[in-house]
Design an enzyme around this catalytic site. Structure first.
Site, mmCIF file in Angstrom:
data_model
loop_
_atom_site.group_PDB
_atom_site.id
_atom_site.type_symbol
_atom_site.label_atom_id
_atom_site.label_comp_id
_atom_site.label_asym_id
_atom_site.label_seq_id
_atom_site.Cartn_x
_atom_site.Cartn_y
_atom_site.Cartn_z
ATOM 1 N N LYS A 226 67.232 30.676 43.501
ATOM 2 C CA LYS A 226 66.315 31.195 42.475
ATOM 3 C C LYS A 226 66.900 30.972 41.079
ATOM 4 O O LYS A 226 66.219 31.119 40.078
ATOM 5 C CB LYS A 226 66.031 32.670 42.763
ATOM 6 N N LYS B 295 63.371 39.080 40.464
ATOM 7 C CA LYS B 295 63.233 38.661 41.850
ATOM 8 C C LYS B 295 64.546 38.922 42.551
ATOM 9 O O LYS B 295 65.534 39.253 41.886
ATOM 10 C CB LYS B 295 62.863 37.183 41.947
ATOM 11 N N ARG B 296 64.635 38.768 43.852
ATOM 12 C CA ARG B 296 65.923 38.929 44.543
ATOM 13 C C ARG B 296 66.917 37.919 43.976
ATOM 14 O O ARG B 296 66.537 36.835 43.532
ATOM 15 C CB ARG B 296 65.721 38.692 46.047
ATOM 16 N N THR C 117 55.479 35.100 44.479
ATOM 17 C CA THR C 117 54.275 35.886 44.182
ATOM 18 C C THR C 117 54.443 36.558 42.821
ATOM 19 O O THR C 117 53.473 36.848 42.138
ATOM 20 C CB THR C 117 54.060 36.984 45.258
ATOM 21 N N HIS D 177 57.712 31.935 56.187
ATOM 22 C CA HIS D 177 57.916 32.287 54.775
ATOM 23 C C HIS D 177 59.137 31.636 54.169
ATOM 24 O O HIS D 177 59.467 31.926 53.017
ATOM 25 C CB HIS D 177 58.093 33.801 54.617
ATOM 26 N N LYS E 134 51.830 37.376 39.477
ATOM 27 C CA LYS E 134 51.689 38.672 38.798
ATOM 28 C C LYS E 134 51.898 38.512 37.296
ATOM 29 O O LYS E 134 51.164 39.045 36.487
ATOM 30 C CB LYS E 134 52.676 39.688 39.399
HETATM 31 C C1 26W Z 1 66.573 36.426 48.661
HETATM 32 C C2 26W Z 1 66.240 35.242 49.417
HETATM 33 C C3 26W Z 1 65.366 35.489 50.606
HETATM 34 C C4 26W Z 1 64.685 34.418 51.173
HETATM 35 C C5 26W Z 1 63.893 34.606 52.311
HETATM 36 C C6 26W Z 1 65.226 36.782 51.168
HETATM 37 C C7 26W Z 1 64.426 36.967 52.298
HETATM 38 C C8 26W Z 1 63.802 35.882 52.859
HETATM 39 C C9 26W Z 1 62.943 36.152 54.061
HETATM 40 C C10 26W Z 1 63.655 35.663 55.307
HETATM 41 C C11 26W Z 1 61.632 35.441 53.953
HETATM 42 C C12 26W Z 1 60.944 35.773 52.648
HETATM 43 O O1 26W Z 1 60.916 36.903 52.169
HETATM 44 N N1 26W Z 1 60.386 34.728 52.043
HETATM 45 C C13 26W Z 1 59.599 34.895 50.830
HETATM 46 O O2 26W Z 1 58.246 35.155 51.238
HETATM 47 C C14 26W Z 1 57.377 35.306 50.115
HETATM 48 C C15 26W Z 1 55.996 35.680 50.646
HETATM 49 O O3 26W Z 1 55.470 34.631 51.393
HETATM 50 C C16 26W Z 1 57.342 34.000 49.301
HETATM 51 O O4 26W Z 1 56.491 34.185 48.159
HETATM 52 C C17 26W Z 1 58.752 33.633 48.839
HETATM 53 O O5 26W Z 1 58.731 32.348 48.202
HETATM 54 C C18 26W Z 1 59.695 33.579 50.052
HETATM 55 O O6 26W Z 1 61.047 33.411 49.632
#
Ligand code: 26W
Length: 683
Positions: free
Chosen positions: A541, A535-536, A643, A347, A647
């Protein structure tokens, strides 16, 4: 509706309505909610998830799908389950007869917020879709005492508050003590000559007790299960440790979603969590398999374990350990089964998110697991040498154990039959850059599965007004067959439908405007453009880029009276990781800009900024339908998919975005007047 066309209310709901509601007052709405959930939860539960599962497995050749994820961002379930069961209207009317507004009950439910963001929400969307498509699929995770922190904004700054989601109890869970298993940590591994088995000496046992939540599919008899493991003291208490300390360490396993990883204790706890739910989950699958089949030799033909990122990747050595140590299987057969059962979804390519565990940490906590990883690595090295004709540079790049660390992504790829990225561009980057070496070693493993969302929660249920407009315009089949939304293309230039769509959007903007007035005390103009980024909070981002644009607009208007824009309301929602200093400063900046801009009479009619606190699933269900513009402006190549972009688009917003993640594929589908792409066009 029975054969002569009259509507017959299900007897139990009917009887329930008469018995339970005439004594109720609005102040006891909570009890009503509890009764609904208990009745529904158990009724659904009795409808069958595990029993149904066994029937499904024994009489069909369908594999059972196990989704192993440390995060499931479920949100609320009352509406989703009633809608999927088709009883929402009955319940709504029934409650109205007794003076209860169903929306008051809905507000009583806390979000199950067991995830950070995209990865956790994707797991929840997949579970809803798998059940609705009648797949026997099961989620496997941890029953965290506290989900992702609750965000408060004080003086413009983020403050984290514990998320007490279980305060009113979780009405959807059923505790299953008879399915509990012991998980062993910290042991010494000793070979016993007589029995020919490895023994875990002085192991510290933790009792893993499962709590099952029903995953109700739409218009199907299949109700799947999300199993959440809870850590409790075992009967076998350690001799060499004070019980109170042992009990506290057991409690710590399920306390928080993401332990503080700035200390060894925190990092060890994270590894403990990973092994805890993986070991318990695999044991449950094996037990269920052996109820239906005589041996594990066909385990990989009947079960697939989808690993959501590298967090559950210990499933690979754990499955090997059980097959080899407990079922006396030869290594090669065990490896064939394991490497044809597990599949890995990547991911992110963010370096800080690619997990590496120090050998010392893993070896002390999970000695037998580490031994097995060593053996996997030894055999993997042999394979690499053979395939690459002894290319030592390649070998040094791909080893599973190197520099005293275990590279979990390397272990995941070696031990899975499929490795997928989550959008075409991301999967291409994996194959051609980040995991280029592994694509050479395993040319057929890498594939793309672009993310999706459940249109039930994110369109049908959270935007009933748009849902109704769709039903009257293109019929109702789109709920079961979402690809039929394409029928709307015939109405793109139909001014009547456009007018109705505009009215729906206005209604949804009013809902959000009311929420913002109630929570932020800010009045926003629903005739202004709602330009939204939720978003986070993360540098890639680029929330900073967005707020800098707002500052530019403000300053231009201040120095240049002719410069006036169509009124715009910029809405932000974002949680920053507690230790992420930069992200927290950006949140403060956004709130400071809002204070200036919103209170300047010269500009406040044209420009407003709102920061919505505690962004999560339930508030997202109010935000998505209200957006005119969706901000998807990540640094190209960094957002694996996104995602939220889907939405927003599904609720009729126009996207401003970079050529990143799923934006690329969306742009190809929706055309340039629905998504405005800017920035780098190729990496
Ligand atoms: C806040 C940044 C961040 C990036 C990655 C927080 C947490 C992570 C995790 C290690 C992985 C993750 O959540 N990736 C996200 O996964 C989503 C579902 O596949 C994707 O839509 C996002 O682009 C991706 O960042």
């Amino acid at each position: 509706v029975n054969e002569n066309g009259t509507q017959q209310v299900l007897p139990e709901v009917n009887e329930f309505k008469i018995q339970e509601y005439d004594l109720l007052h609005i102040s006891e709405a909570g009890k009503a909610l509890e009764k609904i959930r208990n009745r529904m939860g158990n009724a659904i539960y009795e409808l069958g998830s595990w029993p149904m599962f066994e029937i499904a497995v024994s009489h069909t050749d369908k594999e059972s799908i196990l989704h192993f994820s440390m995060e499931f961002l479920i949100g609320r379930l009352l509406v989703n389950n009633m809608m999927n069961l088709g009883i929402y209207e009955i319940a709504k009317d029934g409650l109205e007869d007794y003076g209860i507004n169903i929306h008051d009950l809905e507000e009583l439910e806390s979000d199950a917020g067991l995830g950070n963001g995209g990865l956790g929400r994707l797991a929840a969307c997949f579970m809803d879709s798998l059940a609705s498509l009648s797949y026997p699929a099961f989620g496997n995770t941890i029953r965290y005492e506290y989900g992702l922190f609750k965000q408060k904004i004080e003086n413009g700054y983020q403050v984290e508050v514990p998320d007490q989601w279980l305060r009113l109890g979780n009405m959807w869970e059923v505790r299953k003590p008879k399915h509990a298993v012991d998980v062993k940590f910290w042991c010494r591994v000793v070979w016993n000559e007589e029995t020919g088995k490895w023994e875990h000496v002085d192991a510290e046992c933790v009792r893993a007790v499962p709590y099952d939540m029903p995953i109700v599919g739409n218009d199907t008899t299949v109700t799947n299960t999300l199993r959440l493991w809870h850590a409790e003291p075992s009967e076998e208490i350690p001799s060499n440790k004070d019980f109170r300390q042992y009990a506290q360490e057991v409690r710590d396993i399920c306390q928080t979603l993401y332990p503080d990883d700035s200390t060894l204790a925190g990092r060890t706890l994270r590894l403990k969590q990973q092994y805890f739910f993986v070991s318990a989950g695999i044991r449950a699958i094996i037990k269920n398999h052996l109820r239906v089949y005589p041996s594990l030799s066909n385990f990989h033909e009947k079960n697939v374990i989808q690993l959501n990122d590298t967090h559950p990747v210990l499933a690979i050595p754990e499955l090997m350990r059980i097959l080899v140590d407990e079922y006396d299987m030869e290594w090669d057969e065990a490896w064939h089964i394991t490497s044809h059962t597990c599949a890995y979804t990547n991911h992110t390519i963010l370096a800080e998110a690619l997990e590496k565990w120090p050998v010392s940490t893993m070896e002390s906590l999970l000695p037998r697991i580490y031994q097995i990883i060593e053996e996997i690595n030894r055999r993997f090295i042999g394979y690499v040498k053979q395939v690459s004709d002894h290319d030592d540079d390649l070998l040094n790049r791909v080893m599973i154990i190197k520099d005293g660390q275990v590279y979990m992504a390397h272990l995941a790829i070696a031990g899975s039959f499929s490795v997928n990225g989550v959008a075409r561009l991301h999967s291409q980057i994996l194959k051609e850059q980040e995991m280029k070496d592994f694509n050479f070693l395993y040319p057929n493993k890498f594939n793309n599965k672009t993310n999706g969302i459940t249109h039930r929660r994110w369109l049908a249920y959270s935007n009933p007004e748009l849902s109704a407009l769709l039903n009257e315009t293109i019929g109702t089949d789109w709920l079961k067959h979402p690809e039929q939304l394409e029928k709307l293309m015939e109405y793109v230039d139909d001014s009547i439908v456009q007018g109705k769509f505009y009215n729906v959007k206005q209604q949804r903007k009013q809902v959000l405007a009311d929420y913002i007035y109630k929570h932020n005390g800010i009045r926003i103009d629903t005739n202004s453009i709602f330009d939204i980024q939720v978003k986070r909070l993360h540098a890639y981002k680029r929330q900073l880029l967005n707020i800098m644009h707002v500052i530019y607009l403000y300053q231009e208007m201040k120095v240049n009276p002719e410069f006036r824009i169509y009124p715009r309301t910029f809405i932000f929602g974002a949680k920053a990781a507690p230790a992420y200093y930069f992200a927290k400063k950006v949140i403060k900046l956004i709130n400071s800009v809002a204070d200036i801009v919103n209170n300047d009479p010269e500009t406040s009619d044209y420009l407003k900024v709102v920061f919505i606190e505690n962004y999560g699933v339930t508030i997202a269900e109010k935000i998505m339908p209200a957006a005119d513009v969706s901000e998807q402006i990540s640094t190209a190549g960094k957002e694996a998919s996104g995602t939220g972009n889907m939405k927003f688009m599904m609720n009729g917003a126009v996207t401003i975005g970079t050529l990143d993640g799923a934006n690329v594929e969306m742009a190809e589908r929706v055309g340039d007047d629905n998504i405005i792409i800017f920035g780098l066009k190729d990496n």
